[in-house]
Every structure is written in C-alpha cells, then in structure tokens.
Design a protein around this motif. Structure first.
Motif, mmCIF file in Angstrom:
data_model
loop_
_atom_site.group_PDB
_atom_site.id
_atom_site.type_symbol
_atom_site.label_atom_id
_atom_site.label_comp_id
_atom_site.label_asym_id
_atom_site.label_seq_id
_atom_site.Cartn_x
_atom_site.Cartn_y
_atom_site.Cartn_z
ATOM 1 N N TYR A 250 0.862 -1.174 0.000
ATOM 2 C CA TYR A 250 0.000 0.000 0.000
ATOM 3 C C TYR A 250 0.900 1.225 0.000
ATOM 4 O O TYR A 250 1.736 1.373 0.879
ATOM 5 N N GLN A 251 0.745 2.067 -0.975
ATOM 6 C CA GLN A 251 1.542 3.290 -1.132
ATOM 7 C C GLN A 251 3.040 3.005 -1.007
ATOM 8 O O GLN A 251 3.779 3.709 -0.335
ATOM 9 N N PHE B 59 -6.823 -2.924 7.985
ATOM 10 C CA PHE B 59 -6.358 -2.235 6.779
ATOM 11 C C PHE B 59 -6.606 -0.737 6.875
ATOM 12 O O PHE B 59 -5.792 0.063 6.435
ATOM 13 N N GLU C 239 -3.838 2.181 6.652
ATOM 14 C CA GLU C 239 -4.010 3.286 5.707
ATOM 15 C C GLU C 239 -3.851 4.639 6.382
ATOM 16 O O GLU C 239 -3.131 5.510 5.901
#
Length: 65
Positions: free
Chosen positions: A26-27, A55, A59
């Motif tokens: 993620y990212q 999650f 985030e």
C-alpha cells in the motif's frame, strides 16, 4: 458474514479457501497479512471486518507520514 472461514469457497474454482500468509503493498509499503486465498487461482478474500479494521488503521498510519 456469518459463515466460518471453512465455509467460504472460491466462486470461480469451487474450492474452499485456505488461510495463507500474503504479502501486500500500500503506497509503496510492503506488509504481511494472513488472508484466505484460493489454492487453485490465488484469489484472496478480504473480509469487511479486516478492510474496515486493520487495513483502515494501516491506511491512516501511512497517510499521516
């Protein structure tokens, strides 16, 4: 969802999903999670609880950096 993880099957392959350590990104940040996956096609199942819980926490933590 009131089904136990033993009752969840892959729609495509019609086999029970198995709990598998899975690498996610993620990212640009990689992390491991235990997800249910189809042993044939590899499609992962992310429960609503996981998506809105763990999650979502990850985030928020990553976006605050």
């Amino acid at each position: 969802m009131n089904q136990s993880k033993d009752e969840i099957i892959c729609e495509k392959c019609r086999v029970h999903l198995v709990s598998t350590k899975t690498k996610l990104m993620y990212q640009g940040v990689r992390f491991d999670a235990e997800l249910l996956k189809c042993p044939k096609c590899g499609q992962a199942f992310v429960s609503e609880e996981l998506a809105q819980g763990k999650f979502h926490e990850i985030e928020i933590a990553l976006e605050d950096k």
